[in-house]
Design a protein around this motif. Sequence first.
Motif, PDB file in Angstrom:
ATOM      1  N   ILE A  80       3.072   1.268 -45.241  1.00  0.00           N
ATOM      2  CA  ILE A  80       4.362   1.877 -45.561  1.00  0.00           C
ATOM      3  C   ILE A  80       5.463   1.204 -44.762  1.00  0.00           C
ATOM      4  CG2 ILE A  80       5.729   4.005 -45.512  1.00  0.00           C
ATOM      5  CD1 ILE A  80       3.068   5.542 -45.838  1.00  0.00           C
ATOM      6  N   THR A  81       5.337   1.209 -43.437  1.00  0.00           N
ATOM      7  CA  THR A  81       6.325   0.552 -42.589  1.00  0.00           C
ATOM      8  C   THR A  81       5.791   0.358 -41.179  1.00  0.00           C
ATOM      9  OG1 THR A  81       8.630   0.646 -41.794  1.00  0.00           O
ATOM     10  CG2 THR A  81       7.428   2.709 -41.875  1.00  0.00           C
ATOM     11  N   VAL A  82       6.278  -0.683 -40.502  1.00  0.00           N
ATOM     12  CA  VAL A  82       6.141  -0.771 -39.051  1.00  0.00           C
ATOM     13  C   VAL A  82       7.309   0.017 -38.476  1.00  0.00           C
ATOM     14  CG1 VAL A  82       6.187  -2.248 -37.012  1.00  0.00           C
ATOM     15  CG2 VAL A  82       5.001  -3.018 -39.073  1.00  0.00           C
ATOM     16  N   VAL A  83       7.019   1.127 -37.843  1.00  0.00           N
ATOM     17  CA  VAL A  83       8.074   1.978 -37.310  1.00  0.00           C
ATOM     18  C   VAL A  83       8.743   1.309 -36.110  1.00  0.00           C
ATOM     19  CG1 VAL A  83       8.560   4.185 -36.159  1.00  0.00           C
ATOM     20  CG2 VAL A  83       7.045   4.115 -38.155  1.00  0.00           C
ATOM     21  N   LEU A 140      -1.375  10.766 -44.098  1.00  0.00           N
ATOM     22  CA  LEU A 140      -0.937   9.430 -43.711  1.00  0.00           C
ATOM     23  C   LEU A 140      -1.546   9.070 -42.360  1.00  0.00           C
ATOM     24  CD1 LEU A 140       2.873   9.841 -44.539  1.00  0.00           C
ATOM     25  CD2 LEU A 140       1.036   9.082 -46.076  1.00  0.00           C
ATOM     26  N   LEU A 141      -1.540   7.791 -42.038  1.00  0.00           N
ATOM     27  CA  LEU A 141      -2.085   7.289 -40.768  1.00  0.00           C
ATOM     28  C   LEU A 141      -0.981   6.645 -39.960  1.00  0.00           C
ATOM     29  CD1 LEU A 141      -4.493   6.453 -38.888  1.00  0.00           C
ATOM     30  CD2 LEU A 141      -4.614   4.338 -40.241  1.00  0.00           C
ATOM     31  N   PHE A 142      -0.938   6.982 -38.673  1.00  0.00           N
ATOM     32  CA  PHE A 142      -0.029   6.303 -37.736  1.00  0.00           C
ATOM     33  C   PHE A 142      -0.891   5.720 -36.632  1.00  0.00           C
ATOM     34  CE2 PHE A 142       3.674   6.420 -34.627  1.00  0.00           C
ATOM     35  CZ  PHE A 142       4.368   5.410 -35.273  1.00  0.00           C
ATOM     36  N   THR A 143      -0.905   4.389 -36.548  1.00  0.00           N
ATOM     37  CA  THR A 143      -1.824   3.722 -35.633  1.00  0.00           C
ATOM     38  C   THR A 143      -1.218   2.429 -35.124  1.00  0.00           C
ATOM     39  OG1 THR A 143      -4.133   2.995 -35.383  1.00  0.00           O
ATOM     40  CG2 THR A 143      -3.013   2.382 -37.423  1.00  0.00           C
ATOM     41  N   LEU A 144      -1.877   1.817 -34.150  1.00  0.00           N
ATOM     42  CA  LEU A 144      -1.472   0.504 -33.673  1.00  0.00           C
ATOM     43  C   LEU A 144      -1.947  -0.562 -34.656  1.00  0.00           C
ATOM     44  CD1 LEU A 144      -2.330   0.760 -29.862  1.00  0.00           C
ATOM     45  CD2 LEU A 144      -0.162   1.248 -30.989  1.00  0.00           C
ATOM     46  N   THR A 198       5.523  -5.296 -43.858  1.00  0.00           N
ATOM     47  CA  THR A 198       4.434  -4.749 -43.047  1.00  0.00           C
ATOM     48  C   THR A 198       3.112  -5.398 -43.410  1.00  0.00           C
ATOM     49  OG1 THR A 198       5.604  -2.641 -42.922  1.00  0.00           O
ATOM     50  CG2 THR A 198       3.268  -2.620 -42.339  1.00  0.00           C
ATOM     51  N   ALA A 199       2.860  -5.533 -44.705  1.00  0.00           N
ATOM     52  CA  ALA A 199       1.632  -6.176 -45.163  1.00  0.00           C
ATOM     53  C   ALA A 199       1.551  -7.613 -44.650  1.00  0.00           C
ATOM     54  CB  ALA A 199       1.574  -6.154 -46.690  1.00  0.00           C
ATOM     55  N   ALA A 200       2.687  -8.308 -44.631  1.00  0.00           N
ATOM     56  CA  ALA A 200       2.704  -9.697 -44.158  1.00  0.00           C
ATOM     57  C   ALA A 200       2.425  -9.759 -42.656  1.00  0.00           C
ATOM     58  CB  ALA A 200       4.058 -10.329 -44.477  1.00  0.00           C
ATOM     59  N   ARG A 201       2.967  -8.814 -41.882  1.00  0.00           N
ATOM     60  CA  ARG A 201       2.714  -8.796 -40.441  1.00  0.00           C
ATOM     61  C   ARG A 201       1.239  -8.531 -40.162  1.00  0.00           C
ATOM     62  NH1 ARG A 201       8.022  -6.994 -37.335  1.00  0.00           N
ATOM     63  NH2 ARG A 201       6.641  -6.473 -35.587  1.00  0.00           N
ATOM     64  N   THR A 251       3.501  -8.481 -29.722  1.00  0.00           N
ATOM     65  CA  THR A 251       4.025  -7.130 -29.608  1.00  0.00           C
ATOM     66  C   THR A 251       2.963  -6.142 -30.050  1.00  0.00           C
ATOM     67  OG1 THR A 251       4.920  -7.128 -31.864  1.00  0.00           O
ATOM     68  CG2 THR A 251       6.374  -7.903 -30.101  1.00  0.00           C
ATOM     69  N   THR A 252       3.161  -4.902 -29.679  1.00  0.00           N
ATOM     70  CA  THR A 252       2.280  -3.825 -30.124  1.00  0.00           C
ATOM     71  C   THR A 252       3.010  -3.054 -31.205  1.00  0.00           C
ATOM     72  OG1 THR A 252       1.316  -3.661 -27.913  1.00  0.00           O
ATOM     73  CG2 THR A 252       0.976  -1.807 -29.407  1.00  0.00           C
ATOM     74  N   ASP A 253       2.614  -3.253 -32.467  1.00  0.00           N
ATOM     75  CA  ASP A 253       3.260  -2.579 -33.589  1.00  0.00           C
ATOM     76  C   ASP A 253       2.676  -1.189 -33.809  1.00  0.00           C
ATOM     77  OD1 ASP A 253       4.774  -4.824 -33.994  1.00  0.00           O
ATOM     78  OD2 ASP A 253       3.719  -5.493 -35.795  1.00  0.00           O
ATOM     79  N   PHE A 254       3.544  -0.224 -34.099  1.00  0.00           N
ATOM     80  CA  PHE A 254       3.140   1.127 -34.481  1.00  0.00           C
ATOM     81  C   PHE A 254       3.337   1.223 -35.994  1.00  0.00           C
ATOM     82  CE2 PHE A 254       3.921   3.664 -30.308  1.00  0.00           C
ATOM     83  CZ  PHE A 254       3.525   2.589 -29.532  1.00  0.00           C
ATOM     84  N   VAL A 255       2.247   1.391 -36.741  1.00  0.00           N
ATOM     85  CA  VAL A 255       2.279   1.232 -38.197  1.00  0.00           C
ATOM     86  C   VAL A 255       1.953   2.545 -38.905  1.00  0.00           C
ATOM     87  CG1 VAL A 255       1.464  -0.173 -40.123  1.00  0.00           C
ATOM     88  CG2 VAL A 255       1.383  -1.089 -37.808  1.00  0.00           C
TER      89      VAL A 255
END
Length: 316
Positions: free
Chosen positions: A112-115, A87-91, A293-296, A242-246
């Motif tokens: 998957i989700t914006v954490v 999986l990837l966790f990124t901005l 998440t996809a919409a954001r 904002t800075t989203d962590f995705v």
Amino acid sequence: MRAMLFALLALIAESPDTATAQNYPNHPVRIVVSSAAGGPLDVVARAVAEKLADGLKQPVVVEARSGAGGNIAADFVSKSEGDGYTLLFTLSSTLTVNPHIYKGLTFNLKPITVVNYSTQTLFVHPSVPVSNVAEFVAWAKKDGPISYAHGGNGTSSHLVMEYFRLLAGFETVPLPYRGASAMVADFLAGQFKVSFGSTSGLLPQAAAGRLRALAVSTSKRSPLAPDVPTIAESGYPGFELTTDFVLLAPGGTPDEIVALLEREVRKAITTPEFADRFNKQDIWIVASTSAETAARIKAGRELWADVVVRAGMKGE
């Protein structure tokens, strides 16, 4: 004959993706983080991994693959097997900004989700003769172009300032830094006078009088700095960045696995204990659905397409 036919139909119905989803997970899961170990992304990823391991009943390990504004990690995961184990966790900027900056850049990923998200605050050195956003913009227009520091091409501190200066109508000279410690040291020394920076990271300096906080980038004031207004309150209605962590999976990942991961991650991070752990660090839990998440990401991509062109941003 009929029994053989039913058996054949059953085999056809159970595609490889279905079989994979039914058996998932049966060995450790890896979360690839697009920043160096020890940074905010890495810290949050490790906390998520710890909780997610309990839900999945499998170890979840974190691996840092930093560089190129998140592109290295995103490309690696994009090309990984879509089995739910990488999986990837990124901005969010990796997905919304970078494709507009770097020619030919495409990623095949499933949200998957914006954490969580974090905020940026506009800080100035005390030698700058301003105390609010209106005075700052007037000063920037009169004395500009103003030099400001940021953490690298496409980083949050870069993006927010470029968006704001286009909106407010002043000119800037960006000063990219590769290390936060060097950037903060030069800021305190007055080597440059302006920067959008991490709210939690620079607030102590403002409290000590070494910097001045003018406005926060979110639509609501930060609980960490309730006396600092938002940019929206300061004459720019609707301003919100904002800075989203995705968290994302490779594009070929079965929807059943994405749904399972979405459910387990959201369950893990929506506990009061998890939120309390990070709120003091200006890390605010979102726990969006995959569709949200996809919409954001889509909205962000549309916004930054215009900003990147107008600001003349280019890949390093």
